[in-house]
Motif scaffolding. Structure first.
Motif, PDB file in Angstrom:
ATOM      1  N   MET A   1    -103.693  22.300   3.845  1.00 26.23           N
ATOM      2  CA  MET A   1    -104.916  21.553   3.566  1.00 26.23           C
ATOM      3  C   MET A   1    -105.020  21.225   2.083  1.00 26.23           C
ATOM      4  N   LEU A   2    -104.630  22.182   1.227  1.00 23.37           N
ATOM      5  CA  LEU A   2    -104.667  21.923  -0.218  1.00 23.37           C
ATOM      6  C   LEU A   2    -103.663  20.843  -0.606  1.00 23.37           C
ATOM      7  N   LEU A   3    -102.496  20.862   0.029  1.00 25.62           N
ATOM      8  CA  LEU A   3    -101.535  19.789  -0.219  1.00 25.62           C
ATOM      9  C   LEU A   3    -102.108  18.446   0.211  1.00 25.62           C
ATOM     10  N   GLY A   4    -102.903  18.445   1.270  1.00 22.74           N
ATOM     11  CA  GLY A   4    -103.562  17.222   1.707  1.00 22.74           C
ATOM     12  C   GLY A   4    -104.502  16.662   0.658  1.00 22.74           C
ATOM     13  N   VAL A   5    -105.176  17.535  -0.083  1.00 26.63           N
ATOM     14  CA  VAL A   5    -106.058  17.090  -1.168  1.00 26.63           C
ATOM     15  C   VAL A   5    -105.251  16.385  -2.254  1.00 26.63           C
ATOM     16  N   VAL A   6    -104.110  16.978  -2.603  1.00 29.56           N
ATOM     17  CA  VAL A   6    -103.285  16.457  -3.692  1.00 29.56           C
ATOM     18  C   VAL A   6    -102.689  15.097  -3.344  1.00 29.56           C
ATOM     19  N   MET A   7    -102.385  14.879  -2.061  1.00 33.68           N
ATOM     20  CA  MET A   7    -101.595  13.719  -1.653  1.00 33.68           C
ATOM     21  C   MET A   7    -102.240  12.369  -1.937  1.00 33.68           C
ATOM     22  N   ARG A   8    -103.553  12.291  -2.019  1.00 36.33           N
ATOM     23  CA  ARG A   8    -104.187  10.992  -2.231  1.00 36.33           C
ATOM     24  C   ARG A   8    -105.224  11.003  -3.359  1.00 36.33           C
ATOM     25  N   ALA A   9    -106.079  11.996  -3.381  1.00 35.40           N
ATOM     26  CA  ALA A   9    -107.211  11.990  -4.316  1.00 35.40           C
ATOM     27  C   ALA A   9    -106.760  11.913  -5.769  1.00 35.40           C
ATOM     28  N   THR A  10    -105.584  12.450  -6.083  1.00 42.67           N
ATOM     29  CA  THR A  10    -105.128  12.478  -7.474  1.00 42.67           C
ATOM     30  C   THR A  10    -104.829  11.098  -8.037  1.00 42.67           C
ATOM     31  N   PHE A  11    -104.573  10.102  -7.173  1.00 43.99           N
ATOM     32  CA  PHE A  11    -104.322   8.760  -7.719  1.00 43.99           C
ATOM     33  C   PHE A  11    -105.272   7.690  -7.191  1.00 43.99           C
ATOM     34  N   THR A  12    -106.008   7.976  -6.110  1.00 41.61           N
ATOM     35  CA  THR A  12    -106.944   6.969  -5.594  1.00 41.61           C
ATOM     36  C   THR A  12    -108.317   7.067  -6.251  1.00 41.61           C
ATOM     37  N   THR A  13    -108.581   8.130  -7.000  1.00 43.77           N
ATOM     38  CA  THR A  13    -109.901   8.315  -7.621  1.00 43.77           C
ATOM     39  C   THR A  13    -110.052   7.493  -8.891  1.00 43.77           C
ATOM     40  N   ILE A  14    -109.008   7.412  -9.698  1.00 46.96           N
ATOM     41  CA  ILE A  14    -109.087   6.733 -10.987  1.00 46.96           C
ATOM     42  C   ILE A  14    -109.497   5.260 -10.871  1.00 46.96           C
ATOM     43  N   PRO A  15    -108.963   4.482  -9.912  1.00 43.92           N
ATOM     44  CA  PRO A  15    -109.375   3.078  -9.817  1.00 43.92           C
ATOM     45  C   PRO A  15    -110.875   2.875  -9.618  1.00 43.92           C
ATOM     46  N   VAL A  16    -111.582   3.885  -9.111  1.00 53.13           N
ATOM     47  CA  VAL A  16    -113.031   3.767  -8.919  1.00 53.13           C
ATOM     48  C   VAL A  16    -113.751   3.628 -10.261  1.00 53.13           C
ATOM     49  N   VAL A  17    -113.201   4.270 -11.309  1.00 53.58           N
ATOM     50  CA  VAL A  17    -113.839   4.234 -12.638  1.00 53.58           C
ATOM     51  C   VAL A  17    -112.938   3.508 -13.626  1.00 53.58           C
ATOM     52  N   ILE A  18    -112.204   2.512 -13.149  1.00 54.95           N
ATOM     53  CA  ILE A  18    -111.209   1.839 -13.976  1.00 54.95           C
ATOM     54  C   ILE A  18    -111.843   1.145 -15.174  1.00 54.95           C
ATOM     55  N   ASP A  19    -113.085   0.660 -15.052  1.00 51.92           N
ATOM     56  CA  ASP A  19    -113.761   0.021 -16.182  1.00 51.92           C
ATOM     57  C   ASP A  19    -113.958   1.005 -17.326  1.00 51.92           C
ATOM     58  N   ASN A  20    -114.343   2.239 -17.007  1.00 53.26           N
ATOM     59  CA  ASN A  20    -114.538   3.270 -18.031  1.00 53.26           C
ATOM     60  C   ASN A  20    -113.220   3.621 -18.712  1.00 53.26           C
ATOM     61  N   VAL A  21    -112.156   3.703 -17.926  1.00 52.06           N
ATOM     62  CA  VAL A  21    -110.836   4.016 -18.479  1.00 52.06           C
ATOM     63  C   VAL A  21    -110.395   2.910 -19.437  1.00 52.06           C
ATOM     64  N   ALA A  22    -110.555   1.669 -19.017  1.00 52.18           N
ATOM     65  CA  ALA A  22    -110.157   0.538 -19.854  1.00 52.18           C
ATOM     66  C   ALA A  22    -110.954   0.508 -21.157  1.00 52.18           C
ATOM     67  N   HIS A  23    -112.256   0.748 -21.064  1.00 45.72           N
ATOM     68  CA  HIS A  23    -113.112   0.723 -22.252  1.00 45.72           C
ATOM     69  C   HIS A  23    -112.726   1.817 -23.242  1.00 45.72           C
ATOM     70  N   SER A  24    -112.424   3.018 -22.746  1.00 45.38           N
ATOM     71  CA  SER A  24    -112.115   4.135 -23.648  1.00 45.38           C
ATOM     72  C   SER A  24    -110.818   3.906 -24.411  1.00 45.38           C
ATOM     73  N   PHE A  25    -109.877   3.174 -23.824  1.00 48.69           N
ATOM     74  CA  PHE A  25    -108.601   2.899 -24.489  1.00 48.69           C
ATOM     75  C   PHE A  25    -108.557   1.510 -25.126  1.00 48.69           C
ATOM     76  N   GLY A  26    -109.637   0.742 -25.010  1.00 51.48           N
ATOM     77  CA  GLY A  26    -109.685  -0.590 -25.582  1.00 51.48           C
ATOM     78  C   GLY A  26    -108.736  -1.561 -24.932  1.00 51.48           C
ATOM     79  N   LEU A  27    -108.558  -1.447 -23.626  1.00 52.07           N
ATOM     80  CA  LEU A  27    -107.636  -2.303 -22.888  1.00 52.07           C
ATOM     81  C   LEU A  27    -108.405  -3.180 -21.904  1.00 52.07           C
ATOM     82  N   PRO A  28    -107.895  -4.385 -21.610  1.00 52.97           N
ATOM     83  CA  PRO A  28    -108.510  -5.182 -20.548  1.00 52.97           C
ATOM     84  C   PRO A  28    -108.256  -4.539 -19.189  1.00 52.97           C
TER      85      PRO A  28
END
Length: 383
Positions: A1-28
Motif C-alpha cells: 500500500m505504501l508503494l502504491g502511494v509512491v507510484m503516482r502522488a510523488t509526480f502528479t501533485t506538483i502540476p496542481v501548484v505549477i503556477d507557484n513553482v514557476a513564480h518561485s523560480f522566475g520561469l514561465p
C-alpha cells in the motif's frame, strides 16, 4: 500500500501548484509543462532495464534502490530550477522500477492472493493521488510548495524505512541470492519474441495514451461546451474518485475468473470507456452530461488499468516472467502515452476542434478490445 502511494502522488501533485513553482523560480509556466511528460518518458526508457538490474541485485535490493532514487529526486526538486528537472527525472526512474516490479513482488510473496493485494495497492494509489491533489493548494497557500514537496518526501522516507524492515524481517537475502543465480542460468524469458507480449505492449500503450489524454484534455473540452473552470474541475475530480470501487473489486474478480469470464467482463468495461469517448462529440453538453462522461471514463479506464497490471501477475508463472512482461509492456505503453496528450493538443490548436483526435481515441479502444480477445486464453503468456 505504501508503494502504491509512491507510484503516482510523488509526480502528479506538483502540476496542481505549477503556477507557484514557476513564480518561485522566475520561469514561465510553459517551460514547466514538461514536468508531467518527463516521468512518462523515464518510465519508457528505464522499464526495459528492470529485468537485468533485478537479476543482478535481486528484487528487494532493486526496489530499495528505486525508493532511494525517488527520495533523493523528490528532495532535489526544491533546490533550484535545474534541480527541479533533475529531481523529476530521478523520481521517474525510481517509479519506473516500482511500476514493473510490484506485480512481480506479488507473484513472489502472495501468489495465492494476487487479486487482493493488487486491489490494495491500486486503490491506495488512486485514493492518495486524489487526496494529494486536493490538499496541494491548501498546503502551498499556508506554507509553500516547497513544504508540500518536503511532506511528500517524508512519506517516501517512511516507505524506505518500511521496506528495509521488510527486507530484514521477512526476506532471506542469502536464499534470494541462490535463487537469483539459478534464475540467471535458466533465464529463457524472451518477451520481445512473443506475439502475446507484443499485443500486451500495444494494449498498455492504448490504455496509457487514452487515459492520460483524457485527464489532460477533458477539462478543456468540457469548458468549450459551456462549463465553467470550477465545473470542469468537478468533472475531472469525479474521474479520479469514481475509479476507486473498480480498483478495489476488479483485480480480485480477474484472479478468480477464467479467461472467458475475464474477456467478457473486460469487453463490457472497455465498452463503457468507449461510450464515454463517443459522448465527447456533443458540443452542447452540460454539467450532468460531463459528469456521466467522466464517470464512465473513471470506471472503464480504471478497470482497464487494473486489468493490465493484474495480467502481468496472473498471466505469468513466476516473478522473472512477470517483471519481463511488465517491463516490456510498460516500455511501449509509456512511450506512446508521453506523446499522446501533446499530439491531441497540437491538433486541438490547429483545428480548433476535438473531433478528429477523439475519433482516434475511440478507434484505439476498439483495437484494444480486439487485442484483448487475441491475448486471453487458458495458457499463460509464455506457454
Amino acid at each position: 500500500m505504501l508503494l502504491g502511494v509512491v507510484m503516482r502522488a510523488t509526480f502528479t501533485t506538483i502540476p496542481v501548484v505549477i503556477d507557484n513553482v514557476a513564480h518561485s523560480f522566475g520561469l514561465p509556466v510553459s517551460q514547466l509543462g514538461i514536468l508531467t511528460t518527463l516521468p512518462l518518458l523515464t518510465f519508457a526508457i528505464f522499464s526495459p532495464t528492470t529485468s537485468y538490474v533485478t537479476r543482478r541485485f535481486g528484487m528487494e535490493k532493486t526496489l530499495l534502490g528505486a525508493l532511494l532514487l525517488v527520495l533523493l529526486g523528490s528532495l532535489l526538486r526544491v533546490a533550484s530550477a535545474s534541480m527541479l528537472f533533475v529531481g523529476t527525472i530521478l523520481v521517474g526512474i525510481g517509479i519506473a522500477f516500482i511500476n514493473v516490479l510490484l506485480p512481480a513482488t506479488l507473484v513472489k510473496f502472495t501468489p495465492n492472493k494476487i487479486g487482493t493485494y493488487t486491489s490494495l495497492y491500486s486503490t491506495t494509489m488512486t485514493l492518495m493521488t486524489a487526496i494529494f491533489q486536493i490538499i496541494a493548494v491548501p498546503i502551498t497557500k499556508t506554507f509553500s510548495w516547497q513544504m508540500l514537496v518536503v511532506f511528500l518526501s517524508v512519506i517516501v522516507l517512511l516507505v524506505v524505512v518500511t521496506w528495509i524492515l521488510h527486507m530484514y524481517v521477512n526476506v532471506d537475502l542469502s536464499a534470494n541470492k541462490r535463487v537469483q543465480q539459478t534464475d540467471n542460468k535458466t533465464d529463457q524469458v524472451h518477451p520481445w519474441r512473443n506475439k502475446y507480449a507484443w499485443a500486451m505492449l500495444v494494449m498498455a500503450g492504448i490504455q496509457s495514451a487514452v487515459f492520460y489524454t483524457s485527464i489532460a484534455w477533458v477539462p478543456t473540452v468540457a469548458q468549450r461546451t459551456g462549463l465553467s473552470a470550477t465545473q470542469a474541475g468537478w468533472v475531472i475530480g469525479v474521474m479520479s474518485l469514481i475509479g476507486i470501487p473498480a480498483s478495489m473489486w476488479v483485480p480480485s474478480f480477474l484472479e478468480r475468473a477464467n479467461y472467458k469470464q475475464r474477456v467478457h467482463f473486460m469487453t463490457g468495461a472497455t465498452g463503457l470507456w468507449l461510450i464515454a469517448i463517443i459522448m465527447m462529440y456533443n458540443t452542447q453538453a452540460g454539467l450532468i452530461w460531463w459528469l456521466i462522461v467522466t464517470s464512465f471514463i473513471g470506471l472503464g479506464g480504471t478497470a482497464v488499468f487494473v486489468y493490465m497490471v493484474t495480467s502481468y501477475a496472473i498471466r505469468t508463472r513466476n516473478p522473472l516472467e512477470s517483471s519481463a512482461l511488465s517491463g516490456m509492456a510498460q516500455t511501449g505503453g509509456y512511450l506512446i502515452a508521453a506523446g499522446a496528450p501533446w499530439a491531441y493538443g497540437v491538433l486541438f490548436a490547429q483545428l480548433d476542434s476535438w473531433f478528429l483526435q477523439t475519433t482516434v481515441m475511440a478507434v484505439a479502444i476498439v483495437i484494444f478490445i480486439c487485442l484483448m480477445w487475441f491475448v486471453e486464453r487458458d495458457e499463460t503468456i509464455f506457454e
